[in-house]
Design a protein around this motif. Structure first.
Motif, PDB file in Angstrom:
ATOM      1  N   PHE A 128      32.612  -8.251   9.518  1.00 54.91           N
ATOM      2  CA  PHE A 128      31.798  -9.342  10.049  1.00 54.91           C
ATOM      3  C   PHE A 128      30.348  -8.903  10.226  1.00 54.91           C
ATOM      4  N   HIS A 129      30.139  -7.643  10.620  1.00 57.18           N
ATOM      5  CA  HIS A 129      28.795  -7.128  10.886  1.00 57.18           C
ATOM      6  C   HIS A 129      28.179  -6.437   9.671  1.00 57.18           C
ATOM      7  N   GLY A 130      28.822  -6.538   8.507  1.00 66.04           N
ATOM      8  CA  GLY A 130      28.263  -5.928   7.309  1.00 66.04           C
ATOM      9  C   GLY A 130      28.381  -4.419   7.293  1.00 66.04           C
ATOM     10  N   GLU A 131      29.296  -3.865   8.106  1.00 67.88           N
ATOM     11  CA  GLU A 131      29.505  -2.424   8.167  1.00 67.88           C
ATOM     12  C   GLU A 131      30.721  -2.032   7.330  1.00 67.88           C
ATOM     13  N   LYS A 132      30.881  -0.742   7.104  1.00 63.53           N
ATOM     14  CA  LYS A 132      32.063  -0.238   6.428  1.00 63.53           C
ATOM     15  C   LYS A 132      33.127   0.131   7.459  1.00 63.53           C
ATOM     16  N   ALA A 133      34.396   0.003   7.067  1.00 58.84           N
ATOM     17  CA  ALA A 133      35.481   0.416   7.951  1.00 58.84           C
ATOM     18  C   ALA A 133      35.330   1.908   8.254  1.00 58.84           C
TER      19      ALA A 133
ATOM     20  N   HIS B 240       0.834  -1.203   0.000  1.00 56.16           N
ATOM     21  CA  HIS B 240       0.000   0.000   0.000  1.00 56.16           C
ATOM     22  C   HIS B 240       0.869   1.254   0.000  1.00 56.16           C
ATOM     23  N   TYR B 241       1.933   1.269   0.797  1.00 56.31           N
ATOM     24  CA  TYR B 241       2.777   2.466   0.877  1.00 56.31           C
ATOM     25  C   TYR B 241       3.583   2.675  -0.401  1.00 56.31           C
ATOM     26  N   PHE B 242       4.052   1.588  -1.022  1.00 57.11           N
ATOM     27  CA  PHE B 242       4.722   1.753  -2.318  1.00 57.11           C
ATOM     28  C   PHE B 242       3.774   2.437  -3.305  1.00 57.11           C
ATOM     29  N   GLU B 243       2.518   2.013  -3.316  1.00 57.38           N
ATOM     30  CA  GLU B 243       1.534   2.610  -4.205  1.00 57.38           C
ATOM     31  C   GLU B 243       1.227   4.048  -3.798  1.00 57.38           C
ATOM     32  N   HIS B 244       1.096   4.290  -2.491  1.00 57.07           N
ATOM     33  CA  HIS B 244       0.781   5.634  -1.996  1.00 57.07           C
ATOM     34  C   HIS B 244       1.845   6.645  -2.398  1.00 57.07           C
ATOM     35  N   PHE B 245       3.115   6.229  -2.331  1.00 59.13           N
ATOM     36  CA  PHE B 245       4.208   7.143  -2.660  1.00 59.13           C
ATOM     37  C   PHE B 245       4.539   7.136  -4.157  1.00 59.13           C
ATOM     38  N   GLY B 246       3.775   6.391  -4.936  1.00 61.10           N
ATOM     39  CA  GLY B 246       3.985   6.361  -6.375  1.00 61.10           C
ATOM     40  C   GLY B 246       5.296   5.713  -6.781  1.00 61.10           C
ATOM     41  N   LEU B 247       5.710   4.717  -6.023  1.00 64.26           N
ATOM     42  CA  LEU B 247       6.984   4.051  -6.277  1.00 64.26           C
ATOM     43  C   LEU B 247       6.726   2.677  -6.893  1.00 64.26           C
ATOM     44  N   GLN B 248       6.764   2.616  -8.203  1.00 64.28           N
ATOM     45  CA  GLN B 248       6.621   1.346  -8.907  1.00 64.28           C
ATOM     46  C   GLN B 248       7.943   0.905  -9.523  1.00 64.28           C
ATOM     47  N   THR B 249       8.882   1.847  -9.642  1.00 64.86           N
ATOM     48  CA  THR B 249      10.243   1.550 -10.087  1.00 64.86           C
ATOM     49  C   THR B 249      11.200   2.305  -9.177  1.00 64.86           C
ATOM     50  N   GLY B 250      12.461   1.869  -9.156  1.00 67.92           N
ATOM     51  CA  GLY B 250      13.456   2.537  -8.325  1.00 67.92           C
ATOM     52  C   GLY B 250      14.162   1.539  -7.422  1.00 67.92           C
ATOM     53  N   THR B 251      14.773   2.072  -6.365  1.00 68.17           N
ATOM     54  CA  THR B 251      15.593   1.248  -5.475  1.00 68.17           C
ATOM     55  C   THR B 251      15.160   1.445  -4.029  1.00 68.17           C
ATOM     56  N   VAL B 252      14.926   0.334  -3.325  1.00 75.69           N
ATOM     57  CA  VAL B 252      14.589   0.374  -1.909  1.00 75.69           C
ATOM     58  C   VAL B 252      15.780  -0.126  -1.097  1.00 75.69           C
ATOM     59  N   GLY B 253      16.104   0.577  -0.042  1.00 76.68           N
ATOM     60  CA  GLY B 253      17.173   0.162   0.857  1.00 76.68           C
ATOM     61  C   GLY B 253      16.609  -0.618   2.029  1.00 76.68           C
ATOM     62  N   VAL B 254      17.159  -1.793   2.291  1.00 77.26           N
ATOM     63  CA  VAL B 254      16.771  -2.585   3.454  1.00 77.26           C
ATOM     64  C   VAL B 254      18.041  -2.958   4.224  1.00 77.26           C
ATOM     65  N   GLU B 255      17.852  -3.355   5.478  1.00 74.66           N
ATOM     66  CA  GLU B 255      18.985  -3.586   6.385  1.00 74.66           C
ATOM     67  C   GLU B 255      19.450  -5.047   6.304  1.00 74.66           C
ATOM     68  N   TYR B 256      20.395  -5.299   5.398  1.00 74.99           N
ATOM     69  CA  TYR B 256      20.865  -6.660   5.187  1.00 74.99           C
ATOM     70  C   TYR B 256      21.371  -7.297   6.470  1.00 74.99           C
ATOM     71  N   THR B 257      22.055  -6.527   7.306  1.00 74.97           N
ATOM     72  CA  THR B 257      22.691  -7.113   8.492  1.00 74.97           C
ATOM     73  C   THR B 257      21.697  -7.412   9.610  1.00 74.97           C
ATOM     74  N   PHE B 258      20.496  -6.914   9.516  1.00 75.53           N
ATOM     75  CA  PHE B 258      19.474  -7.191  10.532  1.00 75.53           C
ATOM     76  C   PHE B 258      18.529  -8.302  10.102  1.00 75.53           C
ATOM     77  N   LEU B 259      18.248  -8.385   8.822  1.00 71.55           N
ATOM     78  CA  LEU B 259      17.207  -9.279   8.333  1.00 71.55           C
ATOM     79  C   LEU B 259      17.686 -10.723   8.211  1.00 71.55           C
ATOM     80  N   THR B 260      16.873 -11.644   8.673  1.00 71.57           N
ATOM     81  CA  THR B 260      17.097 -13.046   8.374  1.00 71.57           C
ATOM     82  C   THR B 260      16.662 -13.301   6.936  1.00 71.57           C
ATOM     83  N   GLN B 261      17.021 -14.457   6.406  1.00 70.23           N
ATOM     84  CA  GLN B 261      16.639 -14.772   5.040  1.00 70.23           C
ATOM     85  C   GLN B 261      15.125 -14.802   4.887  1.00 70.23           C
TER      86      GLN B 261
END
Length: 374
Positions: A319-324, A90-111
């Motif tokens: 190890f934690h997926g962070e940058k030096a 719903h929020y993707f549609e509300h913000f008019g985002l059908q194309t583009g790039t979404v950032g998610v937290e790789y180091t927090f999310l399980t598969q």
């Protein structure tokens, strides 16, 4: 005033997103959500647009509570995981985002969590996914004055907890009971939460992070106590090693050496210093004294909303997926003494919470650094 604080952070976040080529963030890590919106909880999400709009999705039972606490433009409640997926769509549609790039937290999310956030019923096909871990880590690294005040308050609570733990560390008491004494005291002193409490005794002090057990303390034991209270959503970190009785000459010598290494490292803290230099200082003192085989792990880490966060030494950052991290600016908060000197039969460690100042350190935890109990 509080809303202005979050608005400023959101503006900075938008600039970071633009530089990283991200059109929107989809956050689920509580500490990151709290930093940008004033509320962070599990089983919830925050969608942040590049122009600073905030959309929250929370369990329907929590909508009223979050509404009173958070800075946001839109909020929706959901009943279950299917409802959460539909809320994201719903929020993707509300913000008019059908194309583009979404950032998610790789180091927090399980598969499985990643699969849920990127499910075809949640994410439009034209939206690609990219890691945004480094954006929030970079933003949160330098603390604002109010954040420093909260960490100072947490450090005072940590000192109270350490005193209670050391007083409880007597023959016959279990490690778990020592931990309970510390946590009880910290709650009474104002902690609304506690990250993991570590209490290890005797041979278990050679464990890097020893969770408390029902082992009873014995005369002559070393006891390693590591506390992490949370006050007003910010953390402090303190570790002390004490002896139940009289330490041996070898134990006292090792303890004095580790304290020397830790204090030499703290003395080098100031704006412009690098994490590698700090890490090499504490390790160097120990290795020069012949304890190169008794050193394990990174001795320093950042501190804030999480009890361990950026900046991290390069190896630990990887190890934690962070940058030096770059050379440290002022108002970064560090825990110094994260890993100890582990001889095999026993180990010693001292850790303190410190602020990077323009010209030197400010140590926030003050409980006495003595191997012998008072």
């Amino acid at each position: 005033m509080r809303n202005l604080c979050y608005q400023k952070r959101l503006e900075q976040c938008g600039q970071q997103m633009q530089a990283a080529g991200l059109d929107v963030l989809l956050l689920t890590k509580p500490s990151n959500m709290f930093y940008l919106t004033g509320d962070g909880r599990l089983c919830a999400f925050a969608m942040i647009t590049q122009d600073g709009k905030v959309a929250l999705g929370v369990p329907s039972t929590d909508v009223e509570d979050v509404t009173a606490l958070a800075h946001f433009d839109h909020i929706v409640g959901f009943e279950d995981e299917v409802g959460m997926i539909h809320s994201i769509a719903h929020y993707f549609e509300h913000f008019g985002l059908q194309t583009g790039t979404v950032g998610v937290e790789y180091t927090f999310l399980t598969q499985s969590m990643m699969g849920m956030l990127t499910h075809p019923h949640a994410k439009p096909e034209g939206i690609v996914v990219k890691d945004c871990t480094h954006i929030l880590s970079k933003m949160r690294m330098v603390k604002e004055p109010e954040e420093l005040d909260r960490i100072r308050a947490a450090a005072k609570v940590a000192d109270v907890g350490m005193q209670a733990a050391v007083e409880a560390a007597t023959v016959g008491v279990t490690e778990s009971q020592v931990a309970a004494a510390a946590e009880y005291a910290m709650r009474h002193a104002g902690a609304e939460g506690i990250w993991r409490t570590y209490v290890a005794s005797g041979p278990r002090t050679s464990i890097a992070h020893g969770l408390p057990t029902n082992r009873q303390l014995q005369s002559g034991d070393l006891v390693m106590i590591d506390l992490h209270p949370i006050v007003n959503n910010y953390s402090a970190d303190i570790c002390r090693t004490v002896c139940v009785g009289q330490p041996t000459a070898e134990q006292q010598s090792a303890y004095d050496l580790y304290l020397q290494a830790q204090q030499a490292t703290i003395a080098k803290i100031k704006a412009g210093v690098g994490m590698v230099e700090l890490e090499q200082t504490i390790h160097g003192v120990l290795k020069d004294a012949g304890h190169g085989e008794h050193v394990f792990g990174p001795p320093i880490h950042g501190l804030g909303i999480d009890f361990e966060e950026a900046p991290l030494p390069p190896g630990h950052a990887f190890f934690h997926g962070e940058k030096a991290p770059p050379p440290l600016p002022a108002n970064v908060v560090l825990a110094v003494g994260n890993c100890g000197l582990y001889t095999g039969p026993w180990g010693v460690r001292v850790e303190d919470t410190c602020v990077v100042g323009a010209d030197g350190p400010e140590t926030l935890t003050h409980y006495p650094r003595k191997l012998e109990r008072a």
